[in-house]
Design a protein around this motif. Structure first.
Motif, PDB file in Angstrom:
ATOM      1  N   ALA A   1       0.743  -1.238  -0.037  1.00  0.00           N
ATOM      2  CA  ALA A   1       0.007  -0.116  -0.053  1.00  0.00           C
ATOM      3  C   ALA A   1       0.761   1.184  -0.005  1.00  0.00           C
ATOM      4  N   GLY A   2       1.877   1.184   0.802  1.00  0.00           N
ATOM      5  CA  GLY A   2       2.833   2.509   0.727  1.00  0.00           C
ATOM      6  C   GLY A   2       3.785   2.681  -0.410  1.00  0.00           C
ATOM      7  N   GLY A   3       3.666   1.934  -1.510  1.00  0.00           N
ATOM      8  CA  GLY A   3       4.509   2.026  -2.619  1.00  0.00           C
ATOM      9  C   GLY A   3       5.734   1.176  -2.674  1.00  0.00           C
ATOM     10  N   GLU A   4       6.110   0.450  -1.529  1.00  0.00           N
ATOM     11  CA  GLU A   4       7.074  -0.380  -1.296  1.00  0.00           C
ATOM     12  C   GLU A   4       6.877  -1.716  -2.206  1.00  0.00           C
ATOM     13  N   TRP A   5       7.754  -2.245  -2.668  1.00  0.00           N
ATOM     14  CA  TRP A   5       7.814  -3.477  -3.439  1.00  0.00           C
ATOM     15  C   TRP A   5       8.372  -4.589  -2.679  1.00  0.00           C
ATOM     16  N   LEU A   6       7.668  -5.685  -2.639  1.00  0.00           N
ATOM     17  CA  LEU A   6       7.820  -6.975  -1.668  1.00  0.00           C
ATOM     18  C   LEU A   6       8.215  -8.186  -2.779  1.00  0.00           C
ATOM     19  N   LEU A   7       9.245  -8.869  -2.312  1.00  0.00           N
ATOM     20  CA  LEU A   7       9.608 -10.125  -3.079  1.00  0.00           C
ATOM     21  C   LEU A   7       9.217 -11.258  -2.195  1.00  0.00           C
ATOM     22  N   HIS A   8       8.365 -11.974  -2.794  1.00  0.00           N
ATOM     23  CA  HIS A   8       8.003 -13.310  -1.906  1.00  0.00           C
ATOM     24  C   HIS A   8       8.765 -14.345  -2.596  1.00  0.00           C
TER      25      HIS A   8
ATOM     26  N   PHE B   1      14.072 -20.704   6.056  1.00  0.00           N
ATOM     27  CA  PHE B   1      14.823 -19.385   6.608  1.00  0.00           C
ATOM     28  C   PHE B   1      15.354 -19.610   7.871  1.00  0.00           C
ATOM     29  N   SER B   2      16.188 -18.992   7.892  1.00  0.00           N
ATOM     30  CA  SER B   2      16.865 -18.717   9.504  1.00  0.00           C
ATOM     31  C   SER B   2      17.829 -17.679   9.450  1.00  0.00           C
ATOM     32  N   ASP B   3      18.140 -16.936  10.407  1.00  0.00           N
ATOM     33  CA  ASP B   3      18.909 -15.842  10.654  1.00  0.00           C
ATOM     34  C   ASP B   3      20.060 -16.376  11.313  1.00  0.00           C
TER      35      ASP B   3
ATOM     36  N   GLY C   1      18.639 -22.329   5.849  1.00  0.00           N
ATOM     37  CA  GLY C   1      19.701 -20.998   5.538  1.00  0.00           C
ATOM     38  C   GLY C   1      18.898 -19.622   5.152  1.00  0.00           C
ATOM     39  N   HIS C   2      19.795 -18.966   4.333  1.00  0.00           N
ATOM     40  CA  HIS C   2      19.080 -17.847   3.762  1.00  0.00           C
ATOM     41  C   HIS C   2      19.065 -17.610   2.479  1.00  0.00           C
ATOM     42  N   ALA C   3      18.704 -16.426   1.704  1.00  0.00           N
ATOM     43  CA  ALA C   3      18.851 -16.348   0.308  1.00  0.00           C
ATOM     44  C   ALA C   3      19.439 -14.752   0.019  1.00  0.00           C
ATOM     45  N   HIS C   4      20.488 -14.928  -1.003  1.00  0.00           N
ATOM     46  CA  HIS C   4      21.017 -13.755  -1.307  1.00  0.00           C
ATOM     47  C   HIS C   4      20.077 -13.007  -2.473  1.00  0.00           C
TER      48      HIS C   4
ATOM     49  N   VAL D   1      21.676  -7.232  -3.351  1.00  0.00           N
ATOM     50  CA  VAL D   1      21.205  -5.847  -2.795  1.00  0.00           C
ATOM     51  C   VAL D   1      20.734  -6.114  -1.458  1.00  0.00           C
ATOM     52  N   GLY D   2      20.955  -7.291  -0.978  1.00  0.00           N
ATOM     53  CA  GLY D   2      20.555  -7.869   0.377  1.00  0.00           C
ATOM     54  C   GLY D   2      20.305  -9.433   0.613  1.00  0.00           C
ATOM     55  N   THR D   3      20.159  -9.539   1.785  1.00  0.00           N
ATOM     56  CA  THR D   3      19.980 -10.880   2.325  1.00  0.00           C
ATOM     57  C   THR D   3      18.496 -11.240   2.936  1.00  0.00           C
ATOM     58  N   ALA D   4      17.943 -12.397   2.146  1.00  0.00           N
ATOM     59  CA  ALA D   4      16.621 -12.612   3.001  1.00  0.00           C
ATOM     60  C   ALA D   4      16.548 -13.716   4.035  1.00  0.00           C
ATOM     61  N   PHE D   5      16.371 -13.079   5.162  1.00  0.00           N
ATOM     62  CA  PHE D   5      16.408 -14.393   6.237  1.00  0.00           C
ATOM     63  C   PHE D   5      14.783 -14.965   6.608  1.00  0.00           C
ATOM     64  N   THR D   6      14.201 -14.256   5.758  1.00  0.00           N
ATOM     65  CA  THR D   6      12.522 -14.856   6.054  1.00  0.00           C
ATOM     66  C   THR D   6      12.214 -14.731   4.339  1.00  0.00           C
ATOM     67  N   PRO D   7      10.879 -15.466   4.156  1.00  0.00           N
ATOM     68  CA  PRO D   7      10.566 -15.354   2.779  1.00  0.00           C
ATOM     69  C   PRO D   7       9.894 -14.311   2.169  1.00  0.00           C
ATOM     70  N   VAL D   8      10.032 -13.239   2.757  1.00  0.00           N
ATOM     71  CA  VAL D   8       9.582 -11.987   2.418  1.00  0.00           C
ATOM     72  C   VAL D   8      10.597 -10.818   2.419  1.00  0.00           C
TER      73      VAL D   8
END
Length: 156
Positions: free
Chosen positions: A61-68, A76-78, A90-93, A101-108
């Motif tokens: 809603a605020g204009g932010e884009w989310l990658l699922h 996923f784990s931190d 683990g995690h995802a790059h 651009v970042g590391t995903a420790f959760t599915p979103v």
């Protein structure tokens, strides 16, 4: 060279550059070069379920884009370890244009606000020791394209 072969070569080249970053990261985090993971890739065992992933995006809603990141046979784990013993945690790059651009420790994962136009993101699953997961068909990774519309044109 065909376009798909070129993209594959560029993706593999990006992965090689990440290897150097991985070694530097492990040394910086642990302070001990002997604790760098023994290998760059962690191969999924022949009789283990093969992790996989599918990507989808949405604009919040605020204009932010989310990658699922919809993963199967992967949690996923931190928690980061010096040496991972399994390939299902683990995690995802997250990469855009070959740059991490970042590391995903959760599915979103938040992509933030994106400029109008076409954007391509790729995601690579990593073990808890940062090794890239690899299966019988190569890296366990996926790509998604996002088209961000521009402002509406005034009608005259």
């Amino acid at each position: 060279m065909a376009e798909s072969s070129l993209k594959t070569a560029l993706f593999i080249g990006s992965a090689a550059a990440l290897v150097i970053g991985l070694v530097n990261y492990c040394v910086a985090e642990t302070g001990v070069s002997e604790q760098v993971p023994r290998a760059v890739f962690l191969e999924v065992g022949q009789h283990e379920p093969l992790p996989g992933l599918q990507l989808r995006t949405e604009q919040a809603a605020g204009g932010e884009w989310l990658l699922h990141i919809d993963a199967i046979h992967f949690t996923f784990s931190d928690v980061c370890l010096v040496q991972a013993s399994g390939t299902h945690t683990g995690h995802a790059h997250v990469y855009q244009g070959g740059e991490k651009v970042g590391t995903a420790f959760t599915p979103v994962f938040s992509l933030g606000r994106l400029e109008p136009g076409q954007h391509e993101f790729s995601v690579m699953l990593r073990a808890q020791d940062h090794r890239a997961l690899i299966g019988p068909y190569g890296l366990i990774a996926a790509r998604v394209k996002v088209t961000v519309p521009g402002p509406p044109k005034n009608m005259i």
